[in-house]
Design an enzyme around this catalytic site. Structure first.
Site, PDB file in Angstrom:
ATOM      1  N   GLU A 198      -9.760  23.659  23.272  1.00 32.13           N
ATOM      2  CA  GLU A 198      -8.606  23.950  23.571  1.00 32.13           C
ATOM      3  C   GLU A 198      -7.417  22.961  23.277  1.00 32.13           C
ATOM      4  O   GLU A 198      -6.536  22.702  24.365  1.00 32.13           O
ATOM      5  CB  GLU A 198      -8.196  24.891  25.012  1.00 32.13           C
ATOM      6  N   GLU A 252     -13.620  32.896  24.245  1.00 38.05           N
ATOM      7  CA  GLU A 252     -13.437  32.892  25.683  1.00 38.05           C
ATOM      8  C   GLU A 252     -12.595  34.236  25.921  1.00 38.05           C
ATOM      9  O   GLU A 252     -11.444  33.919  25.835  1.00 38.05           O
ATOM     10  CB  GLU A 252     -12.781  31.749  26.151  1.00 38.05           C
TER      11      GLU A 252
END
Length: 636
Positions: free
Chosen positions: A192, A268
């Protein structure tokens, strides 16, 4: 990318470019074996056959190794084909100068092998940054303690320590790749990054570091499902995946526009949420979460449940967030996942299972009976706890380090735990206000041995007003690290008193400080301040300090530990640091897995910081607090 191109493999997709280089990435021949995963246009293939990743995340470091096989079996029973896990650097190498440990609980090669034995592929996410609501985002405090270091960037000081870590880590992963007959089919680049920085050179360095050390399977990046996150965290020639918990169809549209040659993978999918102390226990309904998953599956996308089984932040491993003030994460990482913290199969498990089987055109068969029936927990019982050494007696007992100004945890070489600060302060007649500049995170104050109050990072600036006739006093401050920040621009921030202590506007100089490493063996901790003696200067039951009790078991089983009457502190079971407890909730019970217990005598020890009680309770059901909705507004 051109959707008309033939199947793209990890070798071609993640190839080095002129800007990537391999400086600092180590040495090693690059394999030419065709990776297990590839894609052409928006279609994903596994060894040339159409494929969809249906995955679930389980972190080996949050599950007792005696339960790895059981939890993996439950994951497989949900109908997934892939297990996803992070690698937590600070779990393997907490201390500078010591080689990384890959044995016992840290033998994640065994964890991955067990997943392969259960018929699952494995996705590995080595970071080095993992977030994961894990202490310091996975970084060992010592590795990022250089004040001049720019974290998660191409700064050579940072890449040098990461390169050393990868030198140790990658030889564990590479033999487990599909090309070598193992289950690992994909490896993530960083984590991320688009929500942290924009150093594409660093991302290319990370990719080259993995490849030059033998990673030949599919490489990918992972970022939020919008243009903003893609702009910062993706690479034009590496598969980009998404992290989100809602509006997957909207993210898929972004991918069609921004990454038209790539299949959509929600690596995710946040089907639940974690908890901070003082907040509600976050839940997300099974129907709502499954409906969002179906949107992705209906678009022929791939998905990974984060978390499929959350597990537990044992010891002092839970991290914290920061939104103006510290937001420490609770000990449980149940995360309202389909497989509960104790392994129970929830309504969400069955809803997701139905969706996964339908997406693959499989008949929905019954869950194996051995998994469907939860194991019986220990019967409810009470453990009487007797007081031992007082908190201050223990805190004062260690060796002191002197300095002019207060030293931080980092300067004392302490990662987690507490620091006891002592100095002589001169109070004006009538008293004054004691202020702590740069307090991280929570401080207990005594004046001449008498409790004076508590300050937090949110109140330390305004300070604590004390009444006094004036003159010199002994000021003692015990600072607790409640977990290092795991997400955002304050990642890597030190703990302790970073700016100094003042009486009104005047600094207090000349300090003694004692580092209390609560992760050292319990026997050593109990020797501080006179040991675990139950008499002779022991605190009354209402006071802070040590409390101990024993419980006899005929046979170990799971249980849930509650501490009614206690305020805040730490709990050990048979010498194992189970985690933090705090009466503010939401978490009331701490999960105690059966492998931590034994037939015969079991010992419970509590180090209480605020207000002691008289007993611990073993309960048959978890109590994680009053339920509140997951942060659905944050899930996209």
């Amino acid at each position: 990318m051109n959707a008309a191109l033939p199947a793209v493999t990890a070798e071609r997709l993640s190839g080095d470019d002129s800007n990537g280089g391999s400086q600092g990435a180590g040495t090693g021949a690059r394999a030419t074996t065709v990776p297990a995963l590839s894609f052409a246009g928006r279609k994903l293939y596994r060894h040339g056959r159409p494929h969809r990743i249906i995955a679930g995340a389980i972190h080996y470091f949050r599950v007792h190794p005696g339960q790895w096989e059981d939890r993996i079996a439950r994951l497989a029973a949900m109908g997934v084909n892939t297990l996803d896990t992070y690698v937590a650097w600070n779990f393997h190498q907490p201390n500078k100068g010591q080689a990384p440990d890959f044995s016992g609980w840290r033998d994640f090669a065994r964890f991955i092998t067990l997943a392969g034995d259960a018929g699952l592929d494995v996705i590995v996410r080595p970071g080095p940054y993992i977030c994961a609501e894990w202490d310091n985002g996975g970084f060992p405090a010592w590795a990022v303690s250089d004040a001049g270091m720019v974290l998660r960037s191409s700064d050579p000081r940072f890449t040098a320590v990461v390169a050393d870590w990868f030198d140790a880590l990658l030889p564990v992963i590479t033999p487990l790749q599909a090309a070598n007959g193992g289950p690992v089919v994909a490896v993530q680049i960083e984590n991320e990054y688009g929500s942290y920085g924009d150093d594409a050179e660093y991302l290319r360095w990370n990719r080259a570091a993995l490849q030059s050390r033998g990673i030949t399977e599919m490489l990918f990046t992972a970022d939020g499902g919008t243009d903003y996150f893609l702009d910062g965290g993706s690479l034009p020639d590496t598969w980009a995946t998404a992290t989100l918990g809602s509006r997957g169809d909207e993210a898929d549209a972004v991918w069609q526009r921004r990454r038209p040659g790539e299949p959509f993978f929600n690596v995710e999918f946040w089907n639940g949420w974690f908890d901070h102390w003082t907040e509600n226990h976050h839940t997300r309904g099974a129907a709502d979460a499954t409906a969002e998953v179906r949107k992705i599956l209906d678009l022929d996308g791939s998905v990974c449940l984060y978390m499929a089984h959350g597990g537990t932040n044992f010891g002092l491993t839970s991290g914290c967030n920061h939104d103006g003030v510290i937001q420490p994460t609770v000990t449980s990482y149940d995360s309202d996942a389909p497989i509960g913290e104790d392994g129970r199969l929830t309504l969400k498990f069955h809803a997701m299972r139905e969706a996964f089987f339908a997406a693959e055109g499989r008949e929905l068969t019954p869950v194996p009976e051995a998994l469907a029936r939860p194991a019986a927990p220990l019967p409810a019982s009470v453990i009487e706890l007797a007081p031992g050494t007082g908190l201050l007696e223990m805190a004062r007992a260690g060796g002191a380090v002197t300095s002019v100004k207060p030293l931080s945890f980092g300067e004392l070489g302490l990662d987690r735990g507490m620091v006891h600060y002592t100095a002589t302060a001169v109070l004006p007649p009538g008293g004054g206000t004691i202020r702590l500049r740069g307090l991280h995170d929570r401080a207990y104050l005594w004046i001449d041995g008498v409790p004076a109050g508590v300050l937090t990072d949110g109140t330390a600036g305004s300070g604590l007003k004390v009444e006094h006739s004036g003159g010199p006093v002994v000021l003692e401050i015990l600072v607790e690290n409640q977990g290092r920040i795991n997400y955002g621009p304050l990642l890597g921030q030190d703990k302790g008193i970073l700016g100094g202590v003042l009486v009104n506007q005047r600094y207090i100089f000349h300090w003694e400080q004692r580092a209390l490493n609560l992760e050292r063996p319990l026997e050593e901790l109990l020797e501080l301040g006179g040991g675990a003696a139950l008499a002779g200067g022991a605190p009354p039951p209402a006071g802070p300090g040590w409390f101990h009790g024993e419980h006899h078991l005929a046979e170990p089983a799971d249980t849930f530990l509650a501490l009614p009457g206690f305020g805040k502190g730490f709990v050990w079971v048979n010498g194992f640091l189970l985690g933090r407890h705090w009466e503010v909730g939401p978490q009331v019970t701490l999960y105690v897995p059966a492998p931590l217990l034994r037939a015969g005598t079991n010992r419970v020890s509590v180090l209480e910081l605020e207000r002691g009680g008289t007993r611990a309770e073993l309960r048959e059901e978890p109590e994680l607090g009053a339920a509140g909705p997951a942060h659905v507004e944050d899930l996209g």
